[in-house]
Design a protein around this motif. Structure first.
Motif, short mmCIF file in Angstrom:
data_model
loop_
_atom_site.label_atom_id
_atom_site.label_comp_id
_atom_site.label_asym_id
_atom_site.label_seq_id
_atom_site.Cartn_x
_atom_site.Cartn_y
_atom_site.Cartn_z
N CYS A 229 -73.45 25.44 83.82
CA CYS A 229 -72.74 25.83 82.60
C CYS A 229 -72.29 24.57 81.87
O CYS A 229 -71.52 23.76 82.42
N HIS A 246 -68.33 24.55 83.15
CA HIS A 246 -68.07 24.79 84.57
C HIS A 246 -68.97 23.97 85.48
O HIS A 246 -68.76 23.94 86.69
N ALA A 254 -69.38 31.32 90.02
CA ALA A 254 -69.47 31.80 88.63
C ALA A 254 -68.56 33.01 88.40
O ALA A 254 -67.94 33.14 87.34
N CYS A 259 -67.55 32.83 84.47
CA CYS A 259 -68.39 32.07 83.54
C CYS A 259 -69.18 33.00 82.61
O CYS A 259 -70.08 33.73 83.06
N VAL A 262 -73.12 32.19 82.52
CA VAL A 262 -73.92 32.70 83.64
C VAL A 262 -74.12 34.20 83.52
O VAL A 262 -75.23 34.71 83.67
#
Length: 459
Positions: A229, A246, A254, A259, A262
């Motif tokens: 990320c 991230h 994740a 996230c 993702v």
């Protein structure tokens, strides 16, 4: 002769129609007799103001929440308790359709097939209706919301008993504001609406648990893959953003950091048909019957040929709308291996003299998840609490949870969500907290959840 035969056939048809009509009437009498008897026009059961004059409403422990005195309804002595249980008990005017005084009027009336609404104490004595809720826990939830609009639900995911159902704003049924004020004043906006049962809201990141379930079943490399990320993900001409970059991570990480990049990418990878299938399987697009009260249906748009909006839908945005009660049941399904216990509000009924006239029966819904998928989700949601939300906030609860901060546009603050369940076998509770325009999911809804769950575990 032919004329006689025609007349005979006609008489047989009339007799058949009569028998069919009688059968339909008998069926309707058995199934709907209570509703007929408790219709508000029945002056034996209602006073001139249209208020049901018989029956007591109690919580699961026998705390009286509403009863009839001197021909009118009276409520619990504790003002905060009255407000906390408003949407479960109802108001005297019957404006809250999910309130027991309206929704369960047939049970309160004391009606049965043999004696109708008559009892040894006369017509209109009514029954005792015990709800599954814990009044003290509802009060704790009401106080935790602290004047903010929202909904809190807690239920036993093994039995289906709803222990806490709170919707705010909530007025005092013993001293309600004028109807004109409730309908016009901003502070009472939606006060008649049970946000837990009868409304839908943008879910934000709590919906990632649905996207994750789809990915577990349809992305073979999910647990061996590394995701990266950079803080933004461009797809279909749109940019999906995260609060920060991230970096490289596993799918478990994740979920812990929630996230967007993702999970937006995963939604586009599994595709719109699979996403729609998993939202349906999770029960989020259908209506639950909670002791006969229908919940609001959620709605989603997973557009084909529009990967940008599909990515947004996969992270709980775009056109996503979820009902809090339905989402709580989905949390319960994850907790018990993929099959949910159906939420229920009616614990039992007794005669005015205390003789039981019903018993509580557990009900289970259709399978929402494979058992192995539910177990993986449960473990990853447990990691969320340990690695992100903090065990100290939920001491001794073996909690599994997911937060959500749902953008709603229009310059309004996000909806704050926090949902999950306890893996403690002695406290099999699933829960949902939604604070409308509350702000951060973990910071706001998570704090409400912590206060409510601590009270529930103490109970």
């Amino acid at each position: 002769m032919k004329k006689i035969e025609r007349r005979a056939v006609f008489c047989l048809l009339l007799a058949a129609a009569l028998m069919l009509g009688l059968a339909v009437f008998c069926f309707r009498f058995v199934s709907d007799g209570g509703a007929w008897a408790s219709f508000p026009s029945n002056r034996h059961l209602y006073n001139k103001q249209g208020v049901l004059i018989g029956g007591r409403i109690l919580d699961r422990s026998g705390v009286v929440l509403s009863e009839t005195q001197d021909g009118g309804r009276v409520y619990a002595d504790d003002k905060a308790l009255r407000r906390a249980t408003l949407h479960a008990v109802g108001d005297a005017a019957g404006n809250i359709g999910t309130g027991a005084q309206t929704a369960f009027a047939d049970k309160l009336s004391g009606y049965n097939l043999v004696t109708g609404a008559y009892s040894l104490t006369g017509v209109g004595a009514g029954s005792n209706l015990y709800l599954t809720i814990d009044a003290a826990l509802c009060k704790a939830a009401y106080q935790a919301l602290d004047g903010r609009r929202g909904a809190v639900g807690v239920y036993n995911y093994e039995t289906g008993e709803i222990l806490c159902m709170v919707s705010t704003p909530a007025f005092d049924p013993a001293n309600p504001p004028p109807a004109e004020e409730i309908e016009s004043a901003a502070k009472w906006e939606g006060a008649y609406l049970n946000r837990f049962l009868s409304a839908t809201f943008t879910p934000g990141s709590v919906f990632k648990t649905v996207t994750l379930a789809a990915a577990i079943d349809h992305v073979p490399t999910l647990f061996s893959r590394e995701f990266t990320c950079d803080g933004r993900f461009e797809v279909g001409g749109q940019v999906i953003t995260c609060p920060s970059a991230h970096g490289t991570m596993t799918i478990g990480k994740a979920l812990t950091v929630s996230c967007n990049c993702v999970f937006g990418a995963l939604a586009t990878e599994v595709g719109p048909d699979v996403m729609a299938q998993y939202a349906d399987k999770a029960g989020l697009t259908s209506s639950l019957s909670v002791s006969g009260i229908q919940t609001a249906k959620g709605s989603f748009t997973f557009p084909s040929g529009d990967p940008g909006n599909l990515a947004w839908a996969g992270i709980g945005q775009h056109n996503d709308l979820v009902n809090p009660c339905n989402f709580m049941a989905y949390m319960g399904a994850i907790a018990r291996g993929g099959v949910p216990a159906t939420p229920q509000l009616v614990y039992q009924t007794t005669t005015a003299g205390g003789i039981p006239t019903s018993m509580y029966l557990k009900k289970h819904g259709a399978r929402m998840l494979d058992e192995a998928t539910a177990a993986k989700l449960s473990d990853m949601m447990r990691d969320n609490v340990v690695d992100n939300y903090g065990e100290k906030r939920f001491p001794g609860m073996e909690l599994c949870a997911k937060s959500g901060t749902a953008e709603v546009g229009g310059g309004k603050r996000p909806n704050a969500w926090f949902a999950g369940f306890s893996r403690d076998p002695s406290h099999p509770y699933a829960f949902v907290v939604m604070v409308e325009n509350g702000g951060g999911g973990n910071a706001v809804a998570g704090e409400v959840a912590g206060q409510v769950l601590r009270a529930a575990f103490q109970e």
